[in-house]
Design a protein around this motif. Sequence first.
Motif, PDB file in Angstrom:
ATOM      1  N   ALA A   1      -6.552  -3.779  -6.471  1.00 40.30           N
ATOM      2  CA  ALA A   1      -5.170  -3.602  -6.821  1.00 40.30           C
ATOM      3  C   ALA A   1      -5.472  -2.199  -7.382  1.00 40.30           C
ATOM      4  O   ALA A   1      -4.309  -1.107  -7.081  1.00 40.30           O
ATOM      5  CB  ALA A   1      -4.890  -4.518  -7.957  1.00 40.30           C
ATOM      6  N   TRP A   2      -6.097  -1.767  -8.060  1.00 42.57           N
ATOM      7  CA  TRP A   2      -6.163  -0.412  -8.757  1.00 42.57           C
ATOM      8  C   TRP A   2      -6.378   0.827  -7.661  1.00 42.57           C
ATOM      9  O   TRP A   2      -6.712   1.819  -8.040  1.00 42.57           O
ATOM     10  CB  TRP A   2      -7.342  -0.201  -9.761  1.00 42.57           C
ATOM     11  CG  TRP A   2      -7.014  -1.069 -10.876  1.00 42.57           C
ATOM     12  CD1 TRP A   2      -6.825  -2.357 -11.242  1.00 42.57           C
ATOM     13  CD2 TRP A   2      -6.100  -0.298 -12.161  1.00 42.57           C
ATOM     14  NE1 TRP A   2      -6.230  -2.718 -12.512  1.00 42.57           N
ATOM     15  CE2 TRP A   2      -5.903  -1.678 -13.248  1.00 42.57           C
ATOM     16  CE3 TRP A   2      -5.716   0.766 -12.525  1.00 42.57           C
ATOM     17  CZ2 TRP A   2      -5.157  -1.310 -14.468  1.00 42.57           C
ATOM     18  CZ3 TRP A   2      -5.113   1.069 -13.792  1.00 42.57           C
ATOM     19  CH2 TRP A   2      -4.664  -0.050 -14.746  1.00 42.57           C
ATOM     20  N   GLN A   3      -6.835   0.345  -6.591  1.00 45.57           N
ATOM     21  CA  GLN A   3      -6.921   1.363  -5.292  1.00 45.57           C
ATOM     22  C   GLN A   3      -5.723   2.396  -5.096  1.00 45.57           C
ATOM     23  O   GLN A   3      -5.800   3.225  -4.364  1.00 45.57           O
ATOM     24  CB  GLN A   3      -7.395   0.752  -4.057  1.00 45.57           C
ATOM     25  CG  GLN A   3      -8.856   0.535  -4.140  1.00 45.57           C
ATOM     26  CD  GLN A   3      -9.861   1.309  -4.540  1.00 45.57           C
ATOM     27  OE1 GLN A   3      -9.578   2.812  -3.879  1.00 45.57           O
ATOM     28  NE2 GLN A   3     -10.964   1.310  -5.467  1.00 45.57           N
ATOM     29  N   HIS A   4      -4.568   1.735  -5.727  1.00 45.66           N
ATOM     30  CA  HIS A   4      -3.165   2.493  -5.700  1.00 45.66           C
ATOM     31  C   HIS A   4      -3.442   3.769  -6.483  1.00 45.66           C
ATOM     32  O   HIS A   4      -2.226   4.670  -6.060  1.00 45.66           O
ATOM     33  CB  HIS A   4      -2.109   1.688  -6.087  1.00 45.66           C
ATOM     34  CG  HIS A   4      -1.806   0.559  -5.242  1.00 45.66           C
ATOM     35  ND1 HIS A   4      -1.259   0.732  -3.869  1.00 45.66           N
ATOM     36  CD2 HIS A   4      -2.136  -0.841  -5.361  1.00 45.66           C
ATOM     37  CE1 HIS A   4      -1.156  -0.376  -3.251  1.00 45.66           C
ATOM     38  NE2 HIS A   4      -1.472  -1.421  -4.131  1.00 45.66           N
TER      39      HIS A   4
ATOM     40  N   LEU B   1     -11.289   6.041 -14.136  1.00 41.74           N
ATOM     41  CA  LEU B   1     -10.746   4.784 -14.351  1.00 41.74           C
ATOM     42  C   LEU B   1     -10.931   3.846 -13.328  1.00 41.74           C
ATOM     43  O   LEU B   1     -11.161   2.304 -13.592  1.00 41.74           O
ATOM     44  CB  LEU B   1      -9.056   5.149 -14.215  1.00 41.74           C
ATOM     45  CG  LEU B   1      -8.189   3.942 -14.717  1.00 41.74           C
ATOM     46  CD1 LEU B   1      -8.579   3.630 -16.116  1.00 41.74           C
ATOM     47  CD2 LEU B   1      -6.748   4.290 -14.692  1.00 41.74           C
ATOM     48  N   LEU B   2     -10.989   4.064 -12.124  1.00 38.12           N
ATOM     49  CA  LEU B   2     -11.430   2.961 -11.214  1.00 38.12           C
ATOM     50  C   LEU B   2     -12.862   2.606 -11.286  1.00 38.12           C
ATOM     51  O   LEU B   2     -13.173   1.333 -11.215  1.00 38.12           O
ATOM     52  CB  LEU B   2     -11.253   3.760  -9.748  1.00 38.12           C
ATOM     53  CG  LEU B   2      -9.849   4.232  -9.328  1.00 38.12           C
ATOM     54  CD1 LEU B   2      -9.889   4.724  -7.847  1.00 38.12           C
ATOM     55  CD2 LEU B   2      -8.784   2.978  -9.287  1.00 38.12           C
ATOM     56  N   ALA B   3     -13.886   3.432 -11.590  1.00 35.40           N
ATOM     57  CA  ALA B   3     -15.215   3.001 -11.833  1.00 35.40           C
ATOM     58  C   ALA B   3     -15.319   1.789 -13.054  1.00 35.40           C
ATOM     59  O   ALA B   3     -15.970   1.218 -13.097  1.00 35.40           O
ATOM     60  CB  ALA B   3     -15.982   4.328 -12.165  1.00 35.40           C
ATOM     61  N   ALA B   4     -14.399   2.414 -14.184  1.00 36.26           N
ATOM     62  CA  ALA B   4     -14.222   1.651 -15.170  1.00 36.26           C
ATOM     63  C   ALA B   4     -13.842  -0.053 -14.971  1.00 36.26           C
ATOM     64  O   ALA B   4     -14.367  -1.120 -15.550  1.00 36.26           O
ATOM     65  CB  ALA B   4     -13.651   1.836 -16.315  1.00 36.26           C
ATOM     66  N   VAL B   5     -12.746   0.021 -14.189  1.00 32.54           N
ATOM     67  CA  VAL B   5     -12.188  -1.373 -13.649  1.00 32.54           C
ATOM     68  C   VAL B   5     -13.292  -2.182 -12.811  1.00 32.54           C
ATOM     69  O   VAL B   5     -13.393  -3.374 -12.933  1.00 32.54           O
ATOM     70  CB  VAL B   5     -10.760  -1.083 -12.707  1.00 32.54           C
ATOM     71  CG1 VAL B   5     -10.418  -2.162 -12.034  1.00 32.54           C
ATOM     72  CG2 VAL B   5      -9.900  -0.431 -13.911  1.00 32.54           C
TER      73      VAL B   5
ATOM     74  N   ARG C   1       0.706  -1.395  -0.054  1.00 27.22           N
ATOM     75  CA  ARG C   1      -0.112   0.136   0.070  1.00 27.22           C
ATOM     76  C   ARG C   1       0.722   1.257  -0.078  1.00 27.22           C
ATOM     77  O   ARG C   1       1.916   1.300   0.712  1.00 27.22           O
ATOM     78  CB  ARG C   1      -0.893   0.061   1.141  1.00 27.22           C
ATOM     79  CG  ARG C   1      -1.881  -1.171   1.179  1.00 27.22           C
ATOM     80  CD  ARG C   1      -2.768  -1.100   0.163  1.00 27.22           C
ATOM     81  NE  ARG C   1      -3.798  -2.004   0.043  1.00 27.22           N
ATOM     82  CZ  ARG C   1      -4.744  -2.371  -0.739  1.00 27.22           C
ATOM     83  NH1 ARG C   1      -4.895  -1.543  -1.988  1.00 27.22           N
ATOM     84  NH2 ARG C   1      -5.650  -3.208  -0.727  1.00 27.22           N
ATOM     85  N   LEU C   2       0.351   2.405  -0.803  1.00 26.79           N
ATOM     86  CA  LEU C   2       1.095   3.417  -0.848  1.00 26.79           C
ATOM     87  C   LEU C   2       1.029   4.102   0.662  1.00 26.79           C
ATOM     88  O   LEU C   2      -0.064   4.314   1.040  1.00 26.79           O
ATOM     89  CB  LEU C   2       0.653   4.426  -1.912  1.00 26.79           C
ATOM     90  CG  LEU C   2       1.000   4.239  -3.435  1.00 26.79           C
ATOM     91  CD1 LEU C   2       0.571   5.049  -4.233  1.00 26.79           C
ATOM     92  CD2 LEU C   2       2.529   4.255  -3.579  1.00 26.79           C
TER      93      LEU C   2
ATOM     94  N   LEU D   1       4.137   7.992 -11.531  1.00 25.09           N
ATOM     95  CA  LEU D   1       2.924   7.012 -11.924  1.00 25.09           C
ATOM     96  C   LEU D   1       3.484   5.621 -11.932  1.00 25.09           C
ATOM     97  O   LEU D   1       2.808   4.744 -11.838  1.00 25.09           O
ATOM     98  CB  LEU D   1       2.300   7.616 -13.124  1.00 25.09           C
ATOM     99  CG  LEU D   1       1.099   6.660 -13.684  1.00 25.09           C
ATOM    100  CD1 LEU D   1      -0.053   6.786 -12.613  1.00 25.09           C
ATOM    101  CD2 LEU D   1       0.614   7.116 -14.890  1.00 25.09           C
ATOM    102  N   ALA D   2       4.696   5.538 -12.404  1.00 24.59           N
ATOM    103  CA  ALA D   2       5.328   3.891 -12.621  1.00 24.59           C
ATOM    104  C   ALA D   2       5.358   3.502 -11.007  1.00 24.59           C
ATOM    105  O   ALA D   2       5.057   2.107 -11.119  1.00 24.59           O
ATOM    106  CB  ALA D   2       6.649   4.118 -13.026  1.00 24.59           C
ATOM    107  N   VAL D   3       5.589   4.071  -9.938  1.00 27.73           N
ATOM    108  CA  VAL D   3       5.446   3.494  -8.777  1.00 27.73           C
ATOM    109  C   VAL D   3       4.130   2.773  -8.356  1.00 27.73           C
ATOM    110  O   VAL D   3       4.136   2.001  -8.129  1.00 27.73           O
ATOM    111  CB  VAL D   3       6.155   4.584  -7.794  1.00 27.73           C
ATOM    112  CG1 VAL D   3       5.989   4.019  -6.111  1.00 27.73           C
ATOM    113  CG2 VAL D   3       7.335   5.142  -8.111  1.00 27.73           C
ATOM    114  N   ARG D   4       3.115   3.820  -8.723  1.00 32.89           N
ATOM    115  CA  ARG D   4       1.784   3.339  -8.628  1.00 32.89           C
ATOM    116  C   ARG D   4       1.351   2.203  -9.424  1.00 32.89           C
ATOM    117  O   ARG D   4       0.594   1.067  -8.726  1.00 32.89           O
ATOM    118  CB  ARG D   4       0.585   4.338  -8.698  1.00 32.89           C
ATOM    119  CG  ARG D   4       0.839   5.358  -7.601  1.00 32.89           C
ATOM    120  CD  ARG D   4      -0.030   6.448  -7.898  1.00 32.89           C
ATOM    121  NE  ARG D   4      -0.193   7.616  -7.005  1.00 32.89           N
ATOM    122  CZ  ARG D   4       0.671   8.526  -6.731  1.00 32.89           C
ATOM    123  NH1 ARG D   4       1.647   8.631  -7.588  1.00 32.89           N
ATOM    124  NH2 ARG D   4       0.554   9.422  -5.881  1.00 32.89           N
TER     125      ARG D   4
END
Length: 233
Positions: free
Chosen positions: A147-150, A160-164, A28-29, A127-130
């Motif tokens: 996973a995409w919650q990062h 984007l999160l809604a689409a996932v 987690r970030l 962004l690469a870190v996330r």
Amino acid sequence: MAWTQRLARGGPAPAVGRAAGRRLRRLRLRPGQQSAPGRTRWLLALAAGAGTCLIVPQPAGLVAGAAVAAATELLLRRQEPAAVRLEREEAVGALAWAADLVAAALRAGVPLDGAVLAVAAALPGPLAVRLRRIGRSLRLGATPVEAWQHLADLPPAARLLAAVERSAASGTALAGALHRCADDLRADAGFRRQATAQRNAVLVVLPLGLCFLPAFVLAGLVPVVLAVLGEVL
């Protein structure tokens, strides 16, 4: 790799063991530092309080100085550092490009975790870190939504999160959803740039107005008012 292919199609993820769950939580970030360094913050607060004590007569100056110092420290603690803000803006700027790349990799048949990690290796910046954390979370058994919650700390990534989430729930093609989200993100970025340009135009004119209005009052209105008062009195 069969379970990663199910993740790419939005299917259910396998159960995560205790060791994998602990590793997943460590991915987690960590929230960025949300305040100025403690020593600098307290020095500025003490300086503001001392200045207030010098201006306000004693003994009320001591009370006012303490209040100003406490308020200054609280305000500085809640302010976001410029480095954190710039890092987030840089990540937002590359978000549309990353979504397109992930979608292209998915269309080429790459599993979701591999696609995300490949894009993370190709893209520089924060962004690469996330993205690396997303890919590693997927390999540890997290669902795509988890996973995409990062990316949850990036406000434009909400679409984007809604689409996932829709893709994971209904099994629709995630690649097409990512392409559409990338187009929407580019459109939103254009609107934000236009709004910033308009705001900057107002801020450029504001100093001119602040200088012009007092001059107009002193040179145009004050003589007229004094002449009228002289005739009346």
